[in-house]
Write an enzyme that holds these catalytic residues in place. Structure first.
Site, mmCIF file in Angstrom:
data_model
loop_
_atom_site.group_PDB
_atom_site.id
_atom_site.type_symbol
_atom_site.label_atom_id
_atom_site.label_comp_id
_atom_site.label_asym_id
_atom_site.label_seq_id
_atom_site.Cartn_x
_atom_site.Cartn_y
_atom_site.Cartn_z
ATOM 1 C CG ASP A 114 -1.848 1.145 1.027
ATOM 2 O OD1 ASP A 114 -2.198 1.489 -0.012
ATOM 3 O OD2 ASP A 114 -2.940 1.300 1.959
ATOM 4 C CG PHE A 137 -6.234 8.480 4.578
ATOM 5 C CD1 PHE A 137 -6.282 8.282 5.929
ATOM 6 C CD2 PHE A 137 -7.332 9.390 4.066
ATOM 7 C CE1 PHE A 137 -7.469 8.747 6.751
ATOM 8 C CE2 PHE A 137 -8.536 9.720 4.801
ATOM 9 C CZ PHE A 137 -8.379 9.456 6.458
HETATM 10 ZN ZN LIG Z 1 -6.988 1.029 0.102
#
Ligand SMILES: [Zn+2]
Lengths: 307, 422
Positions: B302, B320
């Protein structure tokens, strides 16, 4: 005794630091009683007020505290236009640092911004309220006000705070400070506005207002923001008033000398009955007045007292 | 072109093969200890040589947000992290919802000659969560995965239809499982720390509830659903339960959810703001345990780079995500293998056979004839994380300054050196 560089929250201030601050505030209160309410203590210092979130009351209180000590004051109010969209907080501060202030008073709608700014400037930072997290000068002035009425101190005393605990920096800061000073704190509100994680140590929670007020030496009502209703946090204003409005009836269960407090501005007859707010137990006006002397003491301590 | 990797300690999914000379011919593995003339020799003495890693979850930001990352910087970062293959997420601007865009990305990446790019395409048109994209055309153009990652698919009906359609085409649907109305505006894990910090919380229940929904849809449709970045104990328990029920689901965890907790937010540094959020010690312990027990299928980075200026905003405004492609292996080798929490063999599986199995790709091995996608690991190398040297454009890291052991020193993709480090 070392004085912390900043007042970001009261956590990193010792009981000793706080008592010294209260003693300084006593002196400042006397200054404010004089005919000429001004001393040269902070001459040559510049205090910058950075209010990213509007709050006239708090800003004026700080500005008056600075000017009463002859500091220069520069104000920055970011009503949206001054703060370029997309500009980083750090860039904003770098621009403002051209003010060359020795201390910044910072109010921001988001928790932690004063801490972030403190990392990026050499100036001292006073947190004038960050999001729902902390409002240390409010907690200090509330405790100072209590100490005026109960000079024997906080040990064994009980403070009850009622209202929207979830979104209240005043509740968080007061719970932190008063328990540090030795008091018990009961937080009270409807379950949707009362995070269970805040319980612990000398802090307890209840959804029952009479239980919260029972034997309390001070009961503080918090301002209810009406926008909470739309988000499912409260069914209706009427229901809130019926269960959580601070009234003389509720206060009947409290300590006979109990203080009625409110950080203002009030919604009369919503979170507190008008009669109670104006009554003999109310110290709401004293809170406002003490706000200036406590903030004078904060500025003085951080700018001069630290040397 | 014939390459000799000399004195390499070889390891692959079949096991540990000891020290050998490994020969590559062109873009393939030729065999071990063959001898004969070579064009190029790589000294691998003391190093582990194993199939290059596969990351099923990286945000490379191209097209549209090249100030954060682009294919060149992102795939170079991947190679530096030991990854030979990367699945790029499709939540770019514009989103990758068009076959032409998929093909263009694949072509551009091929020319770069770094890590291999395997693009994901969005599930919904324009990431709007309303209409489906053309899965078959996207697949024909090179898309290997369908996902709206970054944005949870709020509409359960749309999710069901996507699964049905993908099932027919043999495509993997990857989910970002956070129930949006339960997550609301949360910027960190909802719990004692968020309440103390006064920051809006995002409860683990938002993840667990959505995983439950998506697993039910996988059972209903028979589609292959890959649950991205499971972050909480509750979420992982739901995955385990559904796996035991025979749901056709797989799941991944990220390096940050295995090593950091919500306590990091006490610094008010938005570098720790990720979605799903960093959880508690208990969650981290449970995820590690799930890795060990084999519930977790792969590690997905990620990798989600942003500009420094964006991360220097307040905690509500800051985006984020964190960049981590370059440190992922060293971080997990140090913290998990180094502490005895996980075997090296299992860690490697989570980067090689695990992700391949999720995608239905052949298990990467060192057998003759296999693609020469290799990583050379110096498991003894110990050095601090120095973001200034990152290939990624995001030159900051939560682990900055932390000394980690076990670093990739070379990555080969199709027999070519895609990364060579210290
Ligand atoms: Zn995600």
């Amino acid at each position: 005794m070392t004085t912390p560089k900043h007042l970001l929250d009261t956590q990193d201030w010792t009981v000793e630091n706080i008592e010294a601050l209260f003693n300084t505030a006593d002196v400042m209160a006397q200054v404010l009683e004089r005919t000429i309410k001004k001393v040269p203590a902070l001459q040559g210092f510049t205090v910058g007020t950075l209010f990213f979130e509007p709050s006239t009351r708090t800003r004026l209180s700080f500005e008056r505290a600075a000017r009463a000590q002859s500091a220069d004051v520069v104000s920055f109010a970011a009503g949206g236009s001054s703060l370029a969209k997309g500009e980083s907080l750090k860039d904003t501060l770098k621009t403002l640092d051209a003010m060359q202030a020795d201390l910044y008073v910072v109010r921001h709608a988001v928790a932690g911004v004063p801490h972030q700014l403190a990392r990026w400037t050499d100036a001292a930072i006073v947190n004038a309220g960050d999001g729902r997290r902390a409002h240390p000068t409010q907690a200090l002035l509330d405790a100072y006000t209590f100490r005026q009425r109960f000079p024997d101190g906080f040990a064994g005393k009980k403070l009850a705070i009622v209202g929207d605990i979830m979104h209240s920096r005043v509740a968080r800061s007061n719970a932190e400070l008063w328990t540090k000073l030795g008091a018990q704190v009961t937080l009270c509100g409807p379950r949707t506005l009362l995070p269970p994680e805040l319980a612990g140590g000398r802090v307890s929670l209840t959804t029952d207002l009479c239980e919260a007020a029972e034997g309390a030496h001070a009961v503080m009502a918090l301002r209810l923001q009406s926008e909470r209703m739309g988000r499912g946090l409260l069914p209706s204003l009427a229901e809130y008033r019926a269960r959580y409005c601070l009234t003389e009836e509720v206060m009947a269960g409290a300590h006979p000398d109990a203080l009625v407090m409110h950080p203002g501005p009030l919604n009369r007859d919503v979170e507190i009955s008008g009669a109670l707010a104006d009554g003999p137990q109310s110290v709401i006006e004293a809170q406002v007045k003490n706000g200036v002397s406590v903030r004078m003491a904060v500025l003085y301590t951080l700018l001069v007292g630290r040397r | 072109m014939r390459t000799l990797i000399k004195q390499a300690h070889l390891h692959d999914a079949r096991g540990d093969h000891g020290v050998h000379d490994l020969y590559l011919r062109g873009d393939r593995i030729e065999g071990v200890d063959l001898g004969g003339e070579v064009d190029h020799t790589i000294d691998a003495q003391g190093n582990l040589v194993t199939p290059a890693f596969i990351d099923l979850h990286a945000h490379l930001r191209e097209p549209g947000q090249e100030e954060k990352e682009d294919l060149a910087s992102g795939l170079a970062a991947a190679a530096a992290g030991g990854f030979g293959t990367v699945v790029s997420m499709a939540n770019t601007t514009p989103p990758v919802d068009d076959p032409g865009l998929v093909a263009a990305l694949a072509l551009k990446a091929e020319r770069l000659g770094l890590a291999r790019l395997r693009p994901a395409a969005t599930l919904s048109r324009g990431l709007k969560g309303e209409g489906l994209t053309d899965f078959a055309a996207l697949k024909a153009a090179g898309a290997v995965m369908i996902t709206d990652d970054g944005i949870p698919v709020a509409d359960a009906h749309l999710m069901r239809r996507a699964c049905e359609y993908a099932q027919d085409l043999g495509l993997v649907i990857q989910t970002h499982s956070e129930e949006p109305s339960l997550r609301q505006g949360g910027v960190m894990h909802e719990g004692a720390v968020s309440q103390r910090l006064g920051l809006p919380g995002n409860p683990a229940a938002a993840e667990a509830a959505m995983i439950g929904r998506d697993c039910e849809i996988a059972l209903l449709t028979g589609a292959r659903v890959h649950l991205a970045h499971v972050s909480s104990k509750r979420g992982m328990q739901v995955v385990e339960w559904f796996k035991a029920q025979g749901a056709p689901v797989t799941c991944e965890v990220t390096p940050h959810h295995l090593t950091l907790t919500d306590a990091a937010l006490a610094s008010f540094d938005p570098i720790y703001k990720v979605a799903p959020p960093l959880r508690t010690d208990e969650d981290v312990a449970y995820l590690r345990e799930a890795l060990r027990r084999g519930v977790v299928d792969n590690i997905g980075t990620d990798h989600a780079p942003h500009t420094r200026a964006e991360k220097e905003r307040d905690l509500l405004e800051a985006p984020f995500g964190i960049g981590n492609l370059e440190v992922t292996f060293a971080l997990l080798y140090t913290e998990l293998v180094g502490s005895g929490a996980l075997s090296l063999e299992r860690l490697l599986e989570l980067f090689q056979a695990g992700p391949a199995r999720v995608m239905g790709w052949p298990t990467p091995t060192l057998e003759p004839g296999e693609p020469a996608d290799l990583v050379v690991l110096d498991l003894e190398a110990s050095r601090p994380v120095t973001p200034a040297t990152f290939r990624s454009k995001a030159k900051f890291s939560p682990w900055s300054g932390q000394t980690l052991r076990g670093w990739p020193v070379m990555t080969l993709v199709g027999g070519r050196v895609a990364f060579e480090g210290v």
